[in-house]
Write a protein that holds these residues in place. Sequence first.
Motif, PDB file in Angstrom:
ATOM      1  N   UNK A 130      41.056 -32.375  28.044  1.00 53.02           N
ATOM      2  CA  UNK A 130      42.144 -32.482  27.150  1.00 53.02           C
ATOM      3  C   UNK A 130      43.495 -31.738  27.941  1.00 53.02           C
ATOM      4  N   UNK A 131      43.408 -30.550  27.947  1.00 47.82           N
ATOM      5  CA  UNK A 131      44.394 -29.692  28.329  1.00 47.82           C
ATOM      6  C   UNK A 131      44.907 -30.415  29.535  1.00 47.82           C
ATOM      7  N   UNK A 132      44.002 -30.518  30.735  1.00 47.73           N
ATOM      8  CA  UNK A 132      44.587 -31.198  31.972  1.00 47.73           C
ATOM      9  C   UNK A 132      45.490 -32.269  31.871  1.00 47.73           C
ATOM     10  N   UNK A 133      44.710 -33.162  30.869  1.00 50.04           N
ATOM     11  CA  UNK A 133      45.492 -34.444  30.759  1.00 50.04           C
ATOM     12  C   UNK A 133      46.823 -34.144  29.972  1.00 50.04           C
ATOM     13  N   UNK A 134      46.994 -33.221  28.951  1.00 52.58           N
ATOM     14  CA  UNK A 134      48.167 -32.968  28.349  1.00 52.58           C
ATOM     15  C   UNK A 134      49.287 -32.349  29.098  1.00 52.58           C
ATOM     16  N   UNK A 135      48.641 -31.311  30.336  1.00 57.63           N
ATOM     17  CA  UNK A 135      49.706 -30.691  31.223  1.00 57.63           C
ATOM     18  C   UNK A 135      50.211 -31.736  32.043  1.00 57.63           C
ATOM     19  N   UNK A 136      49.459 -32.806  32.424  1.00 59.44           N
ATOM     20  CA  UNK A 136      50.118 -33.747  33.369  1.00 59.44           C
ATOM     21  C   UNK A 136      51.078 -34.668  32.538  1.00 59.44           C
ATOM     22  N   UNK A 137      50.786 -34.929  31.142  1.00 57.01           N
ATOM     23  CA  UNK A 137      51.694 -35.696  30.728  1.00 57.01           C
ATOM     24  C   UNK A 137      53.148 -34.926  30.552  1.00 57.01           C
ATOM     25  N   UNK A 166      59.128 -30.459  27.318  1.00 59.74           N
ATOM     26  CA  UNK A 166      59.161 -29.033  27.426  1.00 59.74           C
ATOM     27  C   UNK A 166      57.782 -28.779  26.776  1.00 59.74           C
ATOM     28  N   UNK A 167      57.285 -29.541  25.972  1.00 61.10           N
ATOM     29  CA  UNK A 167      55.872 -29.528  25.590  1.00 61.10           C
ATOM     30  C   UNK A 167      55.092 -30.540  25.378  1.00 61.10           C
ATOM     31  N   UNK A 168      53.695 -30.515  25.341  1.00 62.76           N
ATOM     32  CA  UNK A 168      53.042 -31.877  25.112  1.00 62.76           C
ATOM     33  C   UNK A 168      53.210 -32.434  23.683  1.00 62.76           C
ATOM     34  N   UNK A 169      53.161 -33.645  23.552  1.00 59.76           N
ATOM     35  CA  UNK A 169      53.269 -34.032  22.168  1.00 59.76           C
ATOM     36  C   UNK A 169      52.044 -33.675  21.358  1.00 59.76           C
ATOM     37  N   UNK A 170      52.272 -33.297  20.045  1.00 61.10           N
ATOM     38  CA  UNK A 170      51.440 -32.677  19.136  1.00 61.10           C
ATOM     39  C   UNK A 170      51.186 -33.662  17.897  1.00 61.10           C
ATOM     40  N   UNK A 171      49.998 -33.999  17.492  1.00 62.54           N
ATOM     41  CA  UNK A 171      48.656 -33.263  17.905  1.00 62.54           C
ATOM     42  C   UNK A 171      48.149 -33.914  18.958  1.00 62.54           C
ATOM     43  N   UNK A 172      47.038 -33.428  19.291  1.00 64.39           N
ATOM     44  CA  UNK A 172      46.415 -33.822  20.580  1.00 64.39           C
ATOM     45  C   UNK A 172      46.318 -35.306  20.744  1.00 64.39           C
TER      46      UNK A 172
END
Lengths: 180, 180
Positions: free
Chosen positions: A124-131, A138-144
Amino acid sequence: MGGGMRILGIDPGLTRCGVGIIEAVSVRAPQLIDAGVVRTSPAMDHAHRLLAIEEGLEAWIVANRPDTVAVERVFAQHNVITVTGTAQAAGIAMLIAARHGIPVALHTPTEVKAAITGSGSADKAQVAAMVVRILKLDEAPKPADAADAVALALCQLWRGGSVNRYAAAVQEHAARRGRR
Amino acid sequence: MGGGMRILGIDPGLTRCGVGIIEAVSVRAPQLIDAGVVRTSPAMDHAHRLLAIEEGLEAWIVANRPDTVAVERVFAQHNVITVTGTAQAAGIAMLIAARHGIPVALHTPTEVKAAITGSGSADKAQVAAMVVRILKLDEAPKPADAADAVALALCQLWRGGSVNRYAAAVQEHAARRGRR
């Protein structure tokens, strides 16, 4: 609207449905419009949780008028109780899209990971980083769940082939109804 | 209406949703009001099948105004693909009931068989035969899904306890919404 194609990604769940909207004039320049979650409380009875999901997703669709809705394809895994609620939330998402005449596409979690990171086994962290990188955030949409829904929308943008099949079926169905 | 309690039983399925309505002034004198099925064609895309189920079940509820909706509790069995559609149809049934403020109760197939025949391992023919006898019919409602839905409604009439729990939750939820 900017004239681009709007895609609503929905990561279904009974407690949290992730929602993410992107818009793209071309496949290369997607932009994040909005992302969030529709939540329901485990203290509510099951039928009213489903109703709250319908009302929440309906509000997202009315507010954002997507051209396509992409929903995560649900598989029964270990937890049968959880998968029932997830399948029902996915069904409600599809139902609302159909009611608005919006084509629906389904993608498996593996297809989403592969489309976004190049690897079907990404975490999930890799997917969020690519998003974050793809959409220049600036940062990944929250929550996951919201980030997962945005990834689903991006997957749809790039793999979109199946939508055409659905759109054709939708048109065919509309034509059939018109003839009755 | 006759002043009795109306119960709508729903045997969920993607291809056929059985529906059966009974009315009872007392637990001892249930009468069959109507029974049938909501069908969707496998030739339609999945989202539009769900929409057709919603439209069909909505029409049954509007036409018959049940006091309670009883839905078969769905379990994942061997066929995961089938169970997803079944769970989604069950979810839509629950959603529509909640939208109309009608309490929902769930019963497992074993509970229904036990309530109707006295044996949780009864086969479909035995259940249908008891439905005929209890409701003083000439023959069992057809197709089998309609007879199953009527059995579900009878099970609810006799086991109804859980509705009170749902009704309480529904009222609580309505009160909570009223306060917003």
